[in-house]
Design a protein around this motif. Structure first.
Motif, short mmCIF file in Angstrom:
data_model
loop_
_atom_site.label_atom_id
_atom_site.label_comp_id
_atom_site.label_asym_id
_atom_site.label_seq_id
_atom_site.Cartn_x
_atom_site.Cartn_y
_atom_site.Cartn_z
N THR A 58 7.77 -4.00 -4.20
CA THR A 58 7.28 -4.52 -2.85
C THR A 58 7.87 -5.87 -2.52
O THR A 58 8.37 -6.12 -1.37
CB THR A 58 5.98 -4.37 -3.01
OG1 THR A 58 5.46 -2.93 -3.23
CG2 THR A 58 5.50 -5.03 -1.50
N SER A 112 -7.10 0.36 1.30
CA SER A 112 -6.18 -0.14 2.14
C SER A 112 -7.04 -1.40 3.02
O SER A 112 -6.28 -2.07 3.53
CB SER A 112 -5.45 0.60 3.12
OG SER A 112 -6.37 1.27 4.06
N LYS A 168 1.79 5.58 -4.26
CA LYS A 168 2.55 6.50 -4.62
C LYS A 168 3.16 6.29 -5.90
O LYS A 168 3.73 7.15 -6.70
CB LYS A 168 3.89 6.52 -3.78
CG LYS A 168 3.64 6.92 -2.17
CD LYS A 168 4.68 7.11 -1.50
CE LYS A 168 4.59 7.33 0.06
NZ LYS A 168 5.69 7.46 0.71
N TYR A 212 0.83 -1.39 -0.14
CA TYR A 212 -0.08 0.04 0.07
C TYR A 212 0.67 1.24 0.06
O TYR A 212 0.56 2.39 -0.83
CB TYR A 212 -1.00 -0.12 1.02
CG TYR A 212 -1.93 -0.99 1.24
CD1 TYR A 212 -2.97 -0.91 0.10
CD2 TYR A 212 -2.29 -1.94 2.30
CE1 TYR A 212 -4.03 -1.97 -0.04
CE2 TYR A 212 -3.21 -2.81 2.02
CZ TYR A 212 -4.02 -2.69 0.97
OH TYR A 212 -5.22 -3.77 0.99
N GLN A 213 1.85 1.23 0.83
CA GLN A 213 2.59 2.30 0.94
C GLN A 213 3.48 2.82 -0.54
O GLN A 213 3.66 3.90 -0.95
CB GLN A 213 3.63 2.25 2.04
CG GLN A 213 4.83 3.26 2.30
CD GLN A 213 5.66 3.09 3.21
OE1 GLN A 213 6.06 2.05 3.50
NE2 GLN A 213 6.25 4.13 3.91
N ARG A 214 3.91 1.71 -1.10
CA ARG A 214 4.71 1.93 -2.46
C ARG A 214 3.80 2.28 -3.69
O ARG A 214 3.96 3.00 -4.26
CB ARG A 214 5.68 0.91 -2.49
CG ARG A 214 6.63 0.91 -3.66
CD ARG A 214 7.54 -0.38 -4.04
NE ARG A 214 8.43 -0.44 -2.73
CZ ARG A 214 9.61 0.16 -2.88
NH1 ARG A 214 10.02 1.12 -3.69
NH2 ARG A 214 10.58 0.13 -1.89
#
Length: 417
Positions: free
Chosen positions: A405, A347, A338, A333-335
């Motif tokens: 990821t 999420s 973006k 989700y973080q990568r």
């Protein structure tokens, strides 16, 4: 000075349009090529419009995929596409809801290579109406950017020819005799038993063409000059299958809920499809070697659904497995959120346990989770298809982010061991 009244002006404009349509080449529709699918209802040569529904045999999956070519255009002239939902059904099933066939923006190409979105369509009663104009005499139009078996074969072949770390191979031959292309990647002399095992597959449902573009983006990043990509190649053995349901993809059928069962409900003790038999065998080999580390199944979800991951409920997994999975989801989700161009993603994952589907045990990621090693990560990733950035570029960006990821996740694992 004489004035032209509005009624006379309307007649003149109608006469000019009528004369123009008479002098233009007649429009014609063609889908006699790989992946082509359409059921043409009407062509109106005067208004330069056509009305159609998705093609495809409902016994071979949801009739929501459409892809065809329009010939006879005058360069620069607008043409109107009126899409209606399919009324085809099989056995006791009801016809599929039209929303699955009606993207907010259709996809088009003048060369069959570069795919772009139309302007947003307009819902008019039971139809979705798209208008486009191209500087060409023909145009390809589709539900989404097509990704055919030939494209998968070309991608696997070309990337293996440009990288010494990639090998073009095949998973198997399908029931209809088609090759299922597969990319095999590893770098260096590290023994296989010391490598992480990574399996990435897409397109268990033939209409979900975006998932194949995500797979291609994964492969492109994996064989890139990125130092992180080199680490992954050196520490893992990666298998990448861009299209699993090769026969329905080639013939323009939907694949989802195909008879006797679709590919993603066929991970059983006795699979029907040769692709599943072959994939199960190779995954089982990795499990027996205690290195089935990452299993990723790529799909497209319901229209407008930003759900990104589908997973088993925690109570069906070991605590250590849940911990690994949650870490991977957080990194992803973080990568990927973006990545550019961005595609909306939620999420909150969707649970695929007992209440999800009667054949929930035979869903690929669930089967791998239940049969895998204690540290096996097995998840389904669904990339939204009904958004502005649901394009070849957007999908490939998701694939690249997913590959990065996997590298970060496995690098953490390597440091802990």
């Amino acid at each position: 000075m004489k004035f032209v009244t509005p009624s006379i002006l309307s007649l003149l404009l109608g006469f000019i349009i009528s004369c123009s349509s008479l002098s233009a080449e007649p429009l014609s529709v063609h889908a006699d090529f790989e992946g082509g699918s359409v059921h043409l209802l009407e062509i109106d040569q005067n208004s330069r419009s056509l009305t159609f529904t998705p093609g495809g045999d409902p016994a071979r999956g949801w009739p929501c995929w459409w892809y065809f070519r329009i010939d006879g255009l005058t360069p620069g002239e607008p043409v109107t596409l009126k899409l209606r939902g399919s009324t085809a059904a099989v056995e006791s099933r009801k016809p599929l809801s039209s929303v699955w066939a009606m993207p907010k923006q259709a996809t088009f190409s003048v060369d069959g290579t570069e795919w772009r979105h139309t302007e947003p369509g307009q819902r008019v009663e039971e139809a979705m109406v798209y208008t486009l104009a191209v500087d060409a005499t023909s145009v390809y139009v589709a539900w989404g950017p097509p990704y055919t078996p030939s494209m998968a074969a070309e991608f696997v072949r070309s990337i293996s020819e440009t990288s010494p770390h990639a090998t073009a191979t095949e998973l198997c031959r399908s029931r209809e005799g088609r090759v299922v292309p597969m990319l095999h990647v590893k770098e260096g002399d590290r023994p296989d038993e010391e490598r992480f095992g990574v399996w990435v597959q897409a397109r268990q449902h033939a209409w979900e063409s975006g998932s194949s573009w995500v797979a291609q983006g994964f492969g492109e990043w994996l064989l890139s000059e990125e130092p992180d990509a080199a680490w992954l190649r050196q520490h893992a053995e990666i298998f990448l299958v861009p299209i699993m349901d090769i026969d329905n993809t080639a013939t323009g059928n939907g694949g989802k809920d195909a008879l006797p069962r679709d590919h993603n409900r066929d991970w059983s003790a006795e699979p029907h499809w040769k692709e599943i038999i072959a994939a199960q065998r190779k995954v089982s080999d990795l499990i027996s070697e205690d290195r089935m580390d990452v299993f990723l199944d790529l799909h497209n979800p319901a229209p407008g659904d930003p759900t990104f991951f589908y997973i088993l409920p925690e109570e069906m997994l070991k605590e250590s497995t849940v911990k690994l999975r949650d870490r991977f989801l957080a990194l992803a989700y973080q990568r990927i959120s973006k990545a550019e161009p961005r595609i909306p993603m939620s999420s909150k994952p969707k649970i695929t346990g007992t209440s999800y589907h009667p054949l929930w045990r035979q869903i690929s990621t669930n089967w791998v989770s239940m049969h895998g090693n204690p540290d096996t990560l097995s998840v389904c990733l669904e990339t939204g298809w009904n958004f502005t950035n649901s394009t070849t570029e957007g999908y490939r960006a998701v694939g690249a982010g997913l590959a990065a990821t996997v590298r970060e996740f496995l690098a953490e694992r390597a440091r802990e061991e």
